[in-house]
Design a protein around this motif. Structure first.
Motif, PDB file in Angstrom:
ATOM      1  N   GLY A   1     -34.492  55.547 107.279  1.00 48.89           N
ATOM      2  CA  GLY A   1     -35.053  55.465 108.619  1.00 48.89           C
ATOM      3  C   GLY A   1     -34.777  56.726 109.407  1.00 48.89           C
ATOM      4  N   GLY A   2     -35.130  56.690 110.684  1.00 50.55           N
ATOM      5  CA  GLY A   2     -34.863  57.840 111.535  1.00 50.55           C
ATOM      6  C   GLY A   2     -33.371  58.067 111.665  1.00 50.55           C
ATOM      7  N   PRO A   3     -32.885  59.273 111.367  1.00 54.22           N
ATOM      8  CA  PRO A   3     -31.447  59.526 111.416  1.00 54.22           C
ATOM      9  C   PRO A   3     -30.944  59.650 112.845  1.00 54.22           C
ATOM     10  N   THR A   4     -29.667  59.354 113.043  1.00 54.38           N
ATOM     11  CA  THR A   4     -29.047  59.662 114.329  1.00 54.38           C
ATOM     12  C   THR A   4     -28.484  61.070 114.255  1.00 54.38           C
ATOM     13  N   PRO A   5     -28.561  61.847 115.327  1.00 54.54           N
ATOM     14  CA  PRO A   5     -28.120  63.242 115.273  1.00 54.54           C
ATOM     15  C   PRO A   5     -26.609  63.348 115.145  1.00 54.54           C
ATOM     16  N   PRO A   6     -26.106  64.483 114.664  1.00 54.63           N
ATOM     17  CA  PRO A   6     -24.665  64.693 114.614  1.00 54.63           C
ATOM     18  C   PRO A   6     -24.056  64.472 115.994  1.00 54.63           C
ATOM     19  N   PRO A   7     -22.903  63.815 116.054  1.00 52.48           N
ATOM     20  CA  PRO A   7     -22.347  63.418 117.355  1.00 52.48           C
ATOM     21  C   PRO A   7     -21.630  64.555 118.069  1.00 52.48           C
ATOM     22  N   LEU A   8     -21.452  64.389 119.362  1.00 47.64           N
ATOM     23  CA  LEU A   8     -20.566  65.250 120.129  1.00 47.64           C
ATOM     24  C   LEU A   8     -19.124  64.841 119.831  1.00 47.64           C
ATOM     25  N   ILE A   9     -18.169  65.701 120.163  1.00 48.66           N
ATOM     26  CA  ILE A   9     -16.764  65.373 119.921  1.00 48.66           C
ATOM     27  C   ILE A   9     -16.381  64.145 120.745  1.00 48.66           C
ATOM     28  N   GLY A  10     -15.948  63.088 120.073  1.00 46.97           N
ATOM     29  CA  GLY A  10     -15.519  61.890 120.790  1.00 46.97           C
ATOM     30  C   GLY A  10     -16.633  61.160 121.494  1.00 46.97           C
ATOM     31  N   GLN A  11     -17.858  61.342 121.064  1.00 46.23           N
ATOM     32  CA  GLN A  11     -18.990  60.701 121.731  1.00 46.23           C
ATOM     33  C   GLN A  11     -18.882  59.174 121.705  1.00 46.23           C
ATOM     34  N   HIS A  12     -18.261  58.632 120.653  1.00 44.18           N
ATOM     35  CA  HIS A  12     -18.236  57.179 120.482  1.00 44.18           C
ATOM     36  C   HIS A  12     -16.832  56.588 120.587  1.00 44.18           C
ATOM     37  N   THR A  13     -15.885  57.353 121.138  1.00 51.40           N
ATOM     38  CA  THR A  13     -14.507  56.874 121.189  1.00 51.40           C
ATOM     39  C   THR A  13     -14.397  55.533 121.910  1.00 51.40           C
ATOM     40  N   THR A  14     -14.898  55.477 123.125  1.00 52.89           N
ATOM     41  CA  THR A  14     -14.799  54.248 123.911  1.00 52.89           C
ATOM     42  C   THR A  14     -15.538  53.102 123.237  1.00 52.89           C
ATOM     43  N   GLN A  15     -16.708  53.401 122.702  1.00 51.67           N
ATOM     44  CA  GLN A  15     -17.517  52.368 122.035  1.00 51.67           C
ATOM     45  C   GLN A  15     -16.777  51.763 120.852  1.00 51.67           C
ATOM     46  N   VAL A  16     -16.164  52.597 120.016  1.00 52.63           N
ATOM     47  CA  VAL A  16     -15.456  52.097 118.838  1.00 52.63           C
ATOM     48  C   VAL A  16     -14.218  51.304 119.248  1.00 52.63           C
ATOM     49  N   LEU A  17     -13.462  51.811 120.214  1.00 54.11           N
ATOM     50  CA  LEU A  17     -12.271  51.087 120.660  1.00 54.11           C
ATOM     51  C   LEU A  17     -12.634  49.727 121.236  1.00 54.11           C
ATOM     52  N   ARG A  18     -13.723  49.698 121.974  1.00 50.08           N
ATOM     53  CA  ARG A  18     -14.113  48.448 122.636  1.00 50.08           C
ATOM     54  C   ARG A  18     -14.709  47.444 121.647  1.00 50.08           C
ATOM     55  N   HIS A  19     -15.677  47.905 120.836  1.00 55.47           N
ATOM     56  CA  HIS A  19     -16.433  46.962 120.010  1.00 55.47           C
ATOM     57  C   HIS A  19     -15.833  46.744 118.617  1.00 55.47           C
ATOM     58  N   THR A  20     -15.175  47.747 118.067  1.00 57.54           N
ATOM     59  CA  THR A  20     -14.609  47.600 116.720  1.00 57.54           C
ATOM     60  C   THR A  20     -13.189  47.057 116.765  1.00 57.54           C
ATOM     61  N   LEU A  21     -12.396  47.534 117.731  1.00 55.93           N
ATOM     62  CA  LEU A  21     -10.998  47.095 117.818  1.00 55.93           C
ATOM     63  C   LEU A  21     -10.743  46.130 118.965  1.00 55.93           C
ATOM     64  N   SER A  22     -11.773  45.840 119.769  1.00 54.10           N
ATOM     65  CA  SER A  22     -11.670  44.860 120.869  1.00 54.10           C
ATOM     66  C   SER A  22     -10.621  45.253 121.899  1.00 54.10           C
ATOM     67  N   TYR A  23     -10.461  46.548 122.146  1.00 57.64           N
ATOM     68  CA  TYR A  23      -9.547  46.993 123.193  1.00 57.64           C
ATOM     69  C   TYR A  23     -10.140  46.680 124.562  1.00 57.64           C
ATOM     70  N   THR A  24      -9.283  46.347 125.497  1.00 55.22           N
ATOM     71  CA  THR A  24      -9.743  46.090 126.857  1.00 55.22           C
ATOM     72  C   THR A  24      -9.960  47.414 127.587  1.00 55.22           C
ATOM     73  N   ALA A  25     -10.654  47.327 128.704  1.00 49.03           N
ATOM     74  CA  ALA A  25     -10.920  48.527 129.501  1.00 49.03           C
ATOM     75  C   ALA A  25      -9.617  49.155 129.985  1.00 49.03           C
ATOM     76  N   ASP A  26      -8.638  48.333 130.347  1.00 49.01           N
ATOM     77  CA  ASP A  26      -7.351  48.861 130.823  1.00 49.01           C
ATOM     78  C   ASP A  26      -6.631  49.627 129.721  1.00 49.01           C
ATOM     79  N   VAL A  27      -6.636  49.108 128.511  1.00 47.01           N
ATOM     80  CA  VAL A  27      -5.969  49.777 127.392  1.00 47.01           C
ATOM     81  C   VAL A  27      -6.667  51.100 127.082  1.00 47.01           C
ATOM     82  N   ILE A  28      -7.986  51.092 127.112  1.00 49.66           N
ATOM     83  CA  ILE A  28      -8.740  52.324 126.834  1.00 49.66           C
ATOM     84  C   ILE A  28      -8.440  53.380 127.888  1.00 49.66           C
ATOM     85  N   ARG A  29      -8.378  52.972 129.143  1.00 53.60           N
ATOM     86  CA  ARG A  29      -8.052  53.926 130.214  1.00 53.60           C
ATOM     87  C   ARG A  29      -6.660  54.521 130.007  1.00 53.60           C
ATOM     88  N   GLU A  30      -5.713  53.688 129.572  1.00 52.75           N
ATOM     89  CA  GLU A  30      -4.353  54.165 129.321  1.00 52.75           C
ATOM     90  C   GLU A  30      -4.330  55.180 128.178  1.00 52.75           C
TER      91      GLU A  30
END
Length: 352
Positions: free
Chosen positions: A310-339
């Motif tokens: 399918g259509g590829p996703t472009p190479p990412p920026l540095i840390g482009q998905h950090t918050t997304q992975v912490l939130r959705h893959t590891l279920s970190y809360t917003a407070d933990v991510i901010r810390e």
């Protein structure tokens, strides 16, 4: 080096894991990518590792690329050429990945990688041997939290050169396009370019001699076997080189057509991407990068008859998905991510 008994391309929890892939034929419904549902934790940098994990991403795996906060993968700065602020080198081997910026020298950063390994199917790394063990992220440590994890370590391997030394005490040397153990098996300059000729056996050598009009060479007692040709490499290659200079590459290709001898031109990059076969097979992928804009890269190296990439996703920026992975893959809360962001254990780019 693969440190598990499981297959590198098959999720070891395939019978029980609800997010694992399933195979479908081209006529059996919607096309599903072969590695759909497999999660790959990518701790590689530079070329060999990122290229390997990019192939897994092309085949449908979720690839989470771990980078240093700030600098990221070394190749992000390898240029020119740059496309915008992104190096063409980095763009060439990092499509279809998510990027998280994690400081592996920070205890909380190590904990994040350990938790990601616990929910991943494959980990790929190309650190110096022993380095990840020192960080607490080696095979022994991570297999303890995820016994089914496929842990793949990439290092250079030149098997036949190593075998030459181990069995014959023969030190390696530079051969250019030539082969250490087969003659003739190399590139030759023609009148207008270069051609590679690979005579892998005595029969093919005889055919080479016939095609180039030097049939007497096939009966020369110094060239009748490959072992003899290797011993008398210099004089044989000198004779052939002189002959190949007398005609154009295209003329030689026509002469060798149907001969059974492997031959081919040494193309310029422009020639490669102008080739009708490259265009027919769709080997150039175009995509839009968030900062570099429209970019083009070579397409997937692996093709299947049962699905089209399918259509590829472009190479990412540095840390482009950090918050997304912490939130959705590891279920970190917003407070933990901010810390974590505040203490520098992780970083998030401006693009989400």
């Amino acid at each position: 080096m693969l440190k598990t008994c499981a297959s590198v391309l098959l999720c070891p929890r395939a019978l029980t894991c609800t997010r694992c892939f399933s195979f479908r034929t081209a006529t059996g419904g919607d096309s599903v990518r072969p590695l759909e549902g497999v999660r790959v934790l990518d701790l590689t940098r530079v070329l060999a590792g990122p290229f390997a994990t990019m192939i897994l991403g092309d085949l449908g795996a979720e690839v989470i690329k771990v980078e240093r906060p700030g600098a990221g993968d070394d190749t992000r700065s390898w240029g020119p050429p740059f496309v915008g602020t992104e190096s063409a080198y980095f763009l060439s081997v990092n499509r279809n990945k998510k990027s998280i910026a994690v400081d592996l020298k920070h205890p909380k950063g190590v904990r994040i990688i350990t938790e990601l390994a616990a929910v991943s199917d494959v980990l790929v790394e190309n650190y110096l041997p022993g380095k990840l063990e020192q960080m607490g992220l080696g095979f022994t440590q991570l297999s303890a939290v995820n016994p089914a994890l496929i842990y793949c370590s990439i290092s250079a391997c030149l098997t036949h050169i190593a075998a030459n030394y181990l069995n014959a005490g023969k030190e390696a040397r530079r051969w250019g396009t030539a082969h250490q153990s087969i003659v003739p098996y190399q590139g030759f300059k023609t009148r207008d370019g270069y051609i590679v000729v690979a005579a892998g056996n005595d029969k093919q050598f005889v055919k080479v001699c016939q095609v180039v009009g030097l049939g007497e060479l096939a009966h020369d007692p110094e060239y009748t076997t490959n072992q003899l040709r290797v011993q008398h490499r210099t004089q044989l290659i000198d004779t052939l080189s002189t002959r190949f200079l007398e005609e154009n590459t295209s003329d030689w290709l026509r002469r060798f057509e149907g001969s059974g001898v492997p031959v081919g031109p040494i193309n310029s990059i422009q020639d490669v991407f102008s080739d009708t076969q490259v265009k027919h097979n769709g080997l150039i992928q175009e995509m839009t990068h968030p900062t570099a804009g429209p970019i083009s890269v070579p397409g997937p190296a692996v093709r299947y008859s049962s699905f089209q990439p399918g259509g590829p996703t472009p190479p990412p920026l540095i840390g482009q998905h950090t918050t997304q992975v912490l939130r959705h893959t590891l279920s970190y809360t917003a407070d933990v991510i901010r810390e974590l962001l505040a203490c520098g254990a992780v970083a998030q780019s401006g693009e989400i």
